[in-house]
Design an enzyme around this catalytic site. Structure first.
Site, PDB file in Angstrom:
ATOM      1  N   TYR A  73      -1.652  -8.938  16.146  1.00  0.00           N
ATOM      2  CA  TYR A  73      -1.568  -7.955  15.046  1.00  0.00           C
ATOM      3  C   TYR A  73      -2.696  -6.938  15.203  1.00  0.00           C
ATOM      4  CZ  TYR A  73      -3.025  -5.899  10.689  1.00  0.00           C
ATOM      5  OH  TYR A  73      -3.454  -4.998   9.750  1.00  0.00           O
ATOM      6  N   ARG A 130     -16.382 -10.398   2.962  1.00  0.00           N
ATOM      7  CA  ARG A 130     -15.409  -9.322   3.189  1.00  0.00           C
ATOM      8  C   ARG A 130     -15.714  -8.137   2.285  1.00  0.00           C
ATOM      9  NH1 ARG A 130     -14.552 -12.175   6.699  1.00  0.00           N
ATOM     10  NH2 ARG A 130     -12.615 -13.039   7.574  1.00  0.00           N
ATOM     11  N   SER A 163      -6.917  -0.636  10.536  1.00  0.00           N
ATOM     12  CA  SER A 163      -7.510  -1.800   9.869  1.00  0.00           C
ATOM     13  C   SER A 163      -8.901  -2.090  10.419  1.00  0.00           C
ATOM     14  CB  SER A 163      -6.606  -3.020  10.104  1.00  0.00           C
ATOM     15  OG  SER A 163      -7.283  -4.204   9.812  1.00  0.00           O
ATOM     16  N   ASN A 214      -3.225 -14.229   2.189  1.00  0.00           N
ATOM     17  CA  ASN A 214      -4.434 -13.508   1.813  1.00  0.00           C
ATOM     18  C   ASN A 214      -5.102 -14.108   0.585  1.00  0.00           C
ATOM     19  OD1 ASN A 214      -2.608 -10.658   2.843  1.00  0.00           O
ATOM     20  ND2 ASN A 214      -4.328 -11.527   3.952  1.00  0.00           N
ATOM     21  N   LEU A 215      -6.400 -13.888   0.475  1.00  0.00           N
ATOM     22  CA  LEU A 215      -7.201 -14.566  -0.547  1.00  0.00           C
ATOM     23  C   LEU A 215      -6.736 -14.301  -1.975  1.00  0.00           C
ATOM     24  CD1 LEU A 215      -9.684 -16.289  -1.306  1.00  0.00           C
ATOM     25  CD2 LEU A 215     -11.005 -14.171  -1.379  1.00  0.00           C
ATOM     26  N   ILE A 227       0.844  -1.202   0.000  1.00  0.00           N
ATOM     27  CA  ILE A 227       0.000   0.000   0.000  1.00  0.00           C
ATOM     28  C   ILE A 227       0.876   1.248   0.000  1.00  0.00           C
ATOM     29  CG2 ILE A 227      -1.915   1.197   1.139  1.00  0.00           C
ATOM     30  CD1 ILE A 227      -2.698  -1.508   2.368  1.00  0.00           C
ATOM     31  N   LYS A 262      -2.903  -2.678  16.170  1.00  0.00           N
ATOM     32  CA  LYS A 262      -3.628  -1.619  15.450  1.00  0.00           C
ATOM     33  C   LYS A 262      -4.531  -0.863  16.438  1.00  0.00           C
ATOM     34  CE  LYS A 262      -1.986  -2.114  11.366  1.00  0.00           C
ATOM     35  NZ  LYS A 262      -1.060  -1.090  10.850  1.00  0.00           N
TER      36      LYS A 262
HETATM   37  C1  WQD Z   1     -10.138 -13.190   3.380  1.00  0.00           C
HETATM   38  C2  WQD Z   1     -11.065 -14.387   3.325  1.00  0.00           C
HETATM   39  C3  WQD Z   1     -10.274 -16.314   4.515  1.00  0.00           C
HETATM   40  C4  WQD Z   1      -6.930 -17.314   1.904  1.00  0.00           C
HETATM   41  C5  WQD Z   1      -6.764  -9.345   6.011  1.00  0.00           C
HETATM   42  C6  WQD Z   1      -5.366  -9.275   6.540  1.00  0.00           C
HETATM   43  C7  WQD Z   1      -5.276  -8.407   7.752  1.00  0.00           C
HETATM   44  C8  WQD Z   1      -6.034  -7.137   7.556  1.00  0.00           C
HETATM   45  C9  WQD Z   1      -7.467  -7.370   7.109  1.00  0.00           C
HETATM   46  C10 WQD Z   1      -4.881  -5.169   6.894  1.00  0.00           C
HETATM   47  C11 WQD Z   1     -11.162 -15.106   4.681  1.00  0.00           C
HETATM   48  C12 WQD Z   1     -10.415 -16.593   3.016  1.00  0.00           C
HETATM   49  C13 WQD Z   1      -8.022 -16.664   2.454  1.00  0.00           C
HETATM   50  C14 WQD Z   1      -7.086 -18.617   1.356  1.00  0.00           C
HETATM   51  C15 WQD Z   1      -9.418 -18.550   1.926  1.00  0.00           C
HETATM   52  N1  WQD Z   1      -5.381  -6.362   6.572  1.00  0.00           N
HETATM   53  N2  WQD Z   1      -9.235 -17.283   2.457  1.00  0.00           N
HETATM   54  N3  WQD Z   1      -8.326 -19.188   1.386  1.00  0.00           N
HETATM   55  O1  WQD Z   1      -8.455 -12.445   6.921  1.00  0.00           O
HETATM   56  O2  WQD Z   1      -9.946 -10.628   6.044  1.00  0.00           O
HETATM   57  O3  WQD Z   1      -7.567 -10.135   6.825  1.00  0.00           O
HETATM   58  O4  WQD Z   1      -7.369  -8.100   5.880  1.00  0.00           O
HETATM   59  O5  WQD Z   1      -4.853  -4.599   7.892  1.00  0.00           O
HETATM   60  O6  WQD Z   1      -3.901  -8.133   7.926  1.00  0.00           O
HETATM   61  O7  WQD Z   1      -4.977 -10.585   6.896  1.00  0.00           O
HETATM   62  O8  WQD Z   1      -8.068 -11.372   4.647  1.00  0.00           O
HETATM   63  O9  WQD Z   1      -7.353 -12.316   2.503  1.00  0.00           O
HETATM   64  O10 WQD Z   1      -6.525 -13.411   4.645  1.00  0.00           O
HETATM   65  O11 WQD Z   1      -8.915 -13.647   3.976  1.00  0.00           O
HETATM   66  O12 WQD Z   1     -10.543 -19.104   1.944  1.00  0.00           O
HETATM   67  O13 WQD Z   1      -6.125 -19.276   0.849  1.00  0.00           O
HETATM   68  O14 WQD Z   1     -10.543 -15.337   2.408  1.00  0.00           O
HETATM   69  O15 WQD Z   1     -10.710 -17.421   5.270  1.00  0.00           O
HETATM   70  O16 WQD Z   1     -12.482 -15.563   4.836  1.00  0.00           O
HETATM   71  P1  WQD Z   1      -8.597 -11.194   6.162  1.00  0.00           P
HETATM   72  P2  WQD Z   1      -7.619 -12.719   3.920  1.00  0.00           P
END
Ligand code: WQD
Length: 340
Positions: A151, A232, A126, A200-201, A13, A155
């Site tokens: 983490y 999300r 966040s 992350n996803l 970012i 924040k």
């Molecule tokens: C999103 C969804 C997973 C990977 C992130 C950052 C955190 C903060 C907020 C900044 C969830 C699902 C993921 C995969 C999956 N960012 N998933 N298979 O958890 O909302 O948090 O954003 O401050 O630092 O971690 O994001 O992308 O990890 O997950 O099913 O291989 O995708 O379970 O539901 P999250 P994410």
């Protein structure tokens, strides 16, 4: 031309925000120890803007080193503070590593803000601070809950430290609560560079689609959502970046209503994991190899933003759709994979 210090400027970012700041007439210096980022981002920023940004490669936990930046740049008008560790899972395994890095860096920076009278401070916060909200969408008045990870706790504590500091300081601050930043700059000169296996996803999707990962897991399909997978609020990293430029201008124009205004940076749309995958498949033409697996501990069931305050207060106009997020993430993956 107002000079801005961006911490974590080589990061995902941070690098996109530096591009937006330069395109909007700001002068930028960066500090990044590259422990979680690549100095190559500076080259990508230069390709996009034509400007070679100076990066101080030092650790913000080192107070004297941090202070040296301000001795050399006595005209810093504002700081945008991104530099922090942000892997939720890792923070659970190594809490002190996270508390030491994220909190000591912030406190050293604020000590410099005090000594060198830096007027404006924008903090990378966040949606994690909301925990598992009782109702959605969440707005800036939604009560925060006990963080689900160290983490998230850093924040939450960061927000408290900044609010208390600016109560007595001359300047003012803004807390920007990101939802899920995804995608890459349309030029594909900068983007997300996850270290190791992506948590992350979206990087998990693109690395699976390109064959770096054999398949990906969808963590849970038995949630109380429209299709059982987590919900999300995905937001393009360039829209997030521009919000930082607007936040700084808002402070410079003295539009702030307090010494620590808070804004949600989300698209305002809730998207499930399975819907995100379907959108990626439609945009890329690639059938994704995924399997439904067990829930991931610590995952929030559903969250998305009420972003009215940022849209109206900052004049924030979102430019990128979910399709753009997936397309630019895929284009970036194709470029990065060709390099490696
Ligand atoms: C999103 C969804 C997973 C990977 C992130 C950052 C955190 C903060 C907020 C900044 C969830 C699902 C993921 C995969 C999956 N960012 N998933 N298979 O958890 O909302 O948090 O954003 O401050 O630092 O971690 O994001 O992308 O990890 O997950 O099913 O291989 O995708 O379970 O539901 P999250 P994410």
């Amino acid at each position: 031309m107002a000079k801005i210090l961006v911490t974590g400027g080589c990061g995902y970012i941070g690098s996109h925000t530096i591009v937006d700041l330069i395109e909007n007439g700001f002068e930028v210096v960066s500090v990044d120890n590259n422990s979680r980022s690549s100095i190559g981002s500076i080259g990508g920023i230069e390709k996009i803007t034509g400007v070679k940004v100076k990066n101080y490669t030092l650790d913000l936990k080192d107070y004297d080193a941090t202070r040296s930046i301000f001795l050399e740049n006595t005209d810093i008008t504002g700081i945008i503070h991104f530099a922090a560790y942000k892997a939720v899972g890792e923070s659970v395994e190594k809490p002190l590593f996270y508390y030491e890095n994220n909190m000591f860096s912030l406190i050293n920076l604020l000590k410099c803000v005090e000594e060198f009278k830096v007027p404006y401070f924008v903090f990378s916060s966040s949606c994690t601070v909301y925990g598992n909200p009782d109702s959605i969408p969440v707005n800036e008045k939604t009560p925060t809950k006990k963080a689900e990870s160290p983490y998230g706790a850093t924040k939450q504590m960061g927000e408290v430290v900044i609010e208390d500091f600016f109560k007595n300081a001359n300047g003012a601050s803004i807390l920007l609560r990101y939802f899920n930043p995804v995608g890459a700059h349309p030029t594909t000169f900068i983007g997300e560079l996850p270290i190791g296996r992506p948590m992350n996803l979206v990087p998990a999707i693109t690395q699976t689609a390109i064959g770096k990962l054999p398949k990906m897991m969808v963590y849970g399909s038995d949630y109380p959502t429209r299709d059982g997978s987590c919900l999300r609020d995905y937001i393009h990293v360039c829209d997030i970046a521009h919000a930082h430029t607007l936040a700084l201008q808002y402070l410079i124009d003295q539009k702030n209503v307090s010494k620590c205004d808070v804004f949600n940076l989300g698209s305002g749309n809730g998207i499930t994991v399975l819907e995100a995958i379907k959108t990626f498949e439609a945009v890329s033409g690639v059938k994704l190899n995924y399997e439904i697996g067990p829930r991931r501990s610590g995952d929030v069931v559903a969250i998305y933003a009420d972003n009215k305050l940022a849209v109206e207060g900052l004049g924030w106009e979102l430019k990128y759709t979910l399709e753009d997020m997936m397309r630019t993430a895929w284009e970036w993956e194709l470029v990065v994979s060709n390099k490696s």
